[in-house]
Write a protein that holds these residues in place. Structure first.
Motif: not given
Length: 291
Positions: A63-69, A200-202, A21-28, A13-19
């Motif tokens: 998170r995929a929408s751009g909201e900060p982790l 985008r997150e900021v 760091n998808p691995d790190g976000d998924t882990r958290e 999901l996060l990879t498709r959204a262009g995150a």
């Protein structure tokens, strides 16, 4: 769904959204919903209750929408302590460790130091100083939304900090001249015209906590102009800096009677903090108390 399957679904999901760091976000996200450490997560292959999996995927969509982790998770760690964080308050960042470290070193020269943390936000500076030092700490924050997080974090960490909801230009009159050993601040320091170009997150973070005016230095000037007289002779002022601001703020401090001006770099070598000492104060008010 097993933990590995949920991990793959979230990461996809996060990879498709262009995150970034998808691995790190998924882990958290998984550690948060499963209430486990990074190391424990690696070892898990059990089934995840449907409601927990749904919760993880909902956080992933945010998170995929751009909201900060940090907003998605609702808390974030700073110097070994977890702080509540969310929409309306500046996110704790590792950059701030530099000015906190400088402030801790400087404050230990004082006996029972009295410290004002201006533009306190989540309270990471004030709380760290209060927990690490035998100090009297005041935390000043203007934003009502940020102040709510400040108060909650003070309770969470049982920190002996007096929170003051006020504009720093207004509450300065409530402090006696010569009453503070230290002023520390991570003020807004981004140039106004740069705000639309930020990540985008900021863009989710409050403009009030980011916008430092035309050249990013408005708050430094205001604090130095209004608060310098509140420092004792030999008192210290310490700021977090934006990239490339050291020379400008160094000159500002020297022009206002500060000495021993020095910068402190982050791990990348960027000067991320500045500190200086106020000398030769004429007739400070006795007592050193907040009114």
């Amino acid at each position: 769904m097993t933990v590995p399957a949920l991990n793959n679904a979230l990461k996809s999901l996060l990879t498709r959204a262009g995150a970034e760091n998808p691995d790190g976000d998924t882990r958290e996200i998984l550690c948060a919903v499963l209430n486990c450490s990074h190391h424990q997560l690696i070892l898990r292959d059990d089934e995840v209750p449907p409601e927990v999996a749904d919760r993880a995927m909902e956080l992933g969509r945010r998170r995929a929408s751009g909201e900060p982790l940090q907003y998605v998770l609702g808390s974030w760690s700073f110097m070994g302590r977890e702080y509540l964080v969310g929409e309306g308050v500046l996110i704790p960042r590792d950059d701030t460790e530099v000015v906190v470290t400088e402030a801790l070193c400087a404050a230990r020269r004082f006996r029972d130091p009295v410290i004002a943390d201006l533009c306190s936000g989540t309270g990471i500076i004030a709380i760290t100083l209060a927990k690490e030092l035998d100090a009297t700490v005041y935390a000043v924050e203007k934003s009502a939304r940020a102040f709510r997080y400040l108060e909650e974090n003070l309770i969470r960490h049982q920190a002996k900090v007096r929170a003051i909801r006020a504009d720093l230009a207004d509450c300065v009159r409530d402090f006696d001249d010569g009453s503070l050993d230290m002023i520390v601040s991570n003020p807004p320091y981004i140039c106004s015209e740069e705000l639309p170009t930020l990540q985008r997150e900021v863009q989710y973070e409050p403009r009030l906590a980011l916008d430092g005016g035309r050249d990013g230095c408005d708050f430094y000037r205001t604090i130095v102009r209004l608060w310098t007289r509140k420092l004792k002779d030999g008192g210290v002022i310490a700021f977090e800096l934006g990239e490339g601001q050291f020379e400008t703020i160094s000159l500002l401090l020297r022009e206002n009677g500060y000495t021993d001006v020095k910068g402190a770099p982050d791990l990348q070598g960027t000067l991320r903090a500045i500190s200086a000492k106020r000398q030769n104060v004429a007739n400070p008010s006795p007592g050193g108390n907040h009114k």
